[in-house]
Scaffold this motif. Structure first.
Motif, PDB file in Angstrom:
ATOM      1  N   THR A  21       0.948  -1.324   0.022  1.00 43.58           N
ATOM      2  CA  THR A  21      -0.034   0.061  -0.019  1.00 43.58           C
ATOM      3  C   THR A  21       0.756   1.259   0.081  1.00 43.58           C
ATOM      4  O   THR A  21       0.245   2.386  -0.082  1.00 43.58           O
ATOM      5  N   GLU A 189     -16.170   3.081   7.007  1.00 37.45           N
ATOM      6  CA  GLU A 189     -15.606   4.485   6.503  1.00 37.45           C
ATOM      7  C   GLU A 189     -16.255   5.995   6.989  1.00 37.45           C
ATOM      8  O   GLU A 189     -15.465   6.828   7.010  1.00 37.45           O
ATOM      9  N   GLY A 228      -8.166  -1.877   3.765  1.00 34.55           N
ATOM     10  CA  GLY A 228      -8.806  -0.994   2.910  1.00 34.55           C
ATOM     11  C   GLY A 228      -7.991   0.610   3.171  1.00 34.55           C
ATOM     12  O   GLY A 228      -8.560   1.532   2.951  1.00 34.55           O
ATOM     13  N   ARG A 231      -8.287   3.026   0.349  1.00 36.56           N
ATOM     14  CA  ARG A 231      -9.495   3.593  -0.197  1.00 36.56           C
ATOM     15  C   ARG A 231      -9.962   4.762   0.964  1.00 36.56           C
ATOM     16  O   ARG A 231     -10.540   5.679   0.601  1.00 36.56           O
ATOM     17  N   TYR A 234      -7.975   8.082   0.688  1.00 36.37           N
ATOM     18  CA  TYR A 234      -8.315   8.853  -0.364  1.00 36.37           C
ATOM     19  C   TYR A 234      -9.940   9.270  -0.112  1.00 36.37           C
ATOM     20  O   TYR A 234     -10.082  10.674  -0.140  1.00 36.37           O
TER      21      TYR A 234
END
Length: 252
Positions: A21, A189, A228, A231, A234
């Protein structure tokens, strides 16, 4: 304009064990905390990650930990003050060698895992870490949540950046919920994004029991090993920018 540093723990690959990552994260965050070989990382990962950080314009930070590769630096270790000081100084010097090779300097230090946890509640550990920083550079930014380490750094006139943890739950005393307990890590998230906005704008976080706890927040920490992570980084960056919050590295 409100600004915030978005940082990530990176460079944690070693040997045949590789995190993939890092490259993507460095396109998103404003600063990085690079593992220095004790809890994770090795000379190859330190070289590659430092080079990439310089290319991407990220502020470089050291992420020293306990000598605990097996436990990823998350196990409690009772070390002497001399051991802590020399272990941290050793890791700072190692990372600076790679930074120098790429025309850069270490901007900050953020202790990793249990070393950080113990330094935040124990004066002897906090003092030992600041001793190492004093031997290395008195202009080093020390990144820490409110606690013993931040207090010791401020007492000795080091610049301090207060860190908030985007994906970790807080207890009612302001400490993180231990990872071996339920609900220690937040995975949703949108929940994470909403919490981050609140920590920046309202300087408050809702604890695991539902109480409000004041937070100081100069930098938001994203764990690179979180599922994750790219993701999430971002999505968080885009949400903060949309809120009018600029992403900018914290430097003294």
């Amino acid at each position: 304009m409100t600004t915030i540093d978005l940082c990530a723990d990176v460079g944690e690959s070693f040997g045949n064990y590789e995190w993939v990552t890092d490259t993507a994260l460095l396109d998103i965050v404003s600063s990085v905390n690079i593992a220095c070989g004790f809890h994770a990382g090795d000379p190859r990962s330190m070289m590659a990650t430092t080079k990439l950080a310089v290319e991407k314009g990220c502020a470089i930070g050291a992420h020293p930990g306990f000598p605990d590769l097996v436990g990823f630096g998350r196990r409690i270790m009772e070390l002497s003050k001399e051991e802590i000081t020399t272990d941290v100084l050793y890791q700072l010097g190692a990372l600076q060698a790679f930074a120098t090779g790429h025309g850069a300097n270490i901007n900050h230090v953020l202790p990793h895992g249990q070393l950080a946890n113990m330094a935040n509640v124990r004066g002897d550990y906090a003092s030992a870490i600041v001793d190492a920083c004093a031997l290395f550079s008195e202009e080093m930014v020390i990144v820490a949540p409110p606690g013993q380490l931040a207090d010791e750094a401020q007492k000795r006139n080091f610049p301090v950046a207060h860190v908030a943890f985007i994906d970790r739950n807080y207890q009612d005393n302001g400490q993180l919920v231990p990872r071996n307990q339920q609900h220690a890590v937040i995975v949703d998230e949108q929940t994470i994004i909403d919490r981050c906005k609140k920590m920046i704008i309202e300087q408050s976080v809702t604890t695991v029991s539902g109480k409000e706890w004041p937070v100081k927040c100069d930098t938001l920490l994203l764990h690179g090993d979180t599922s994750g992570a790219v993701r999430l980084a971002y999505a968080l960056r885009e949400a903060l920018l949309k809120e009018g919050i600029a992403i900018q590295s914290y430097q003294s």
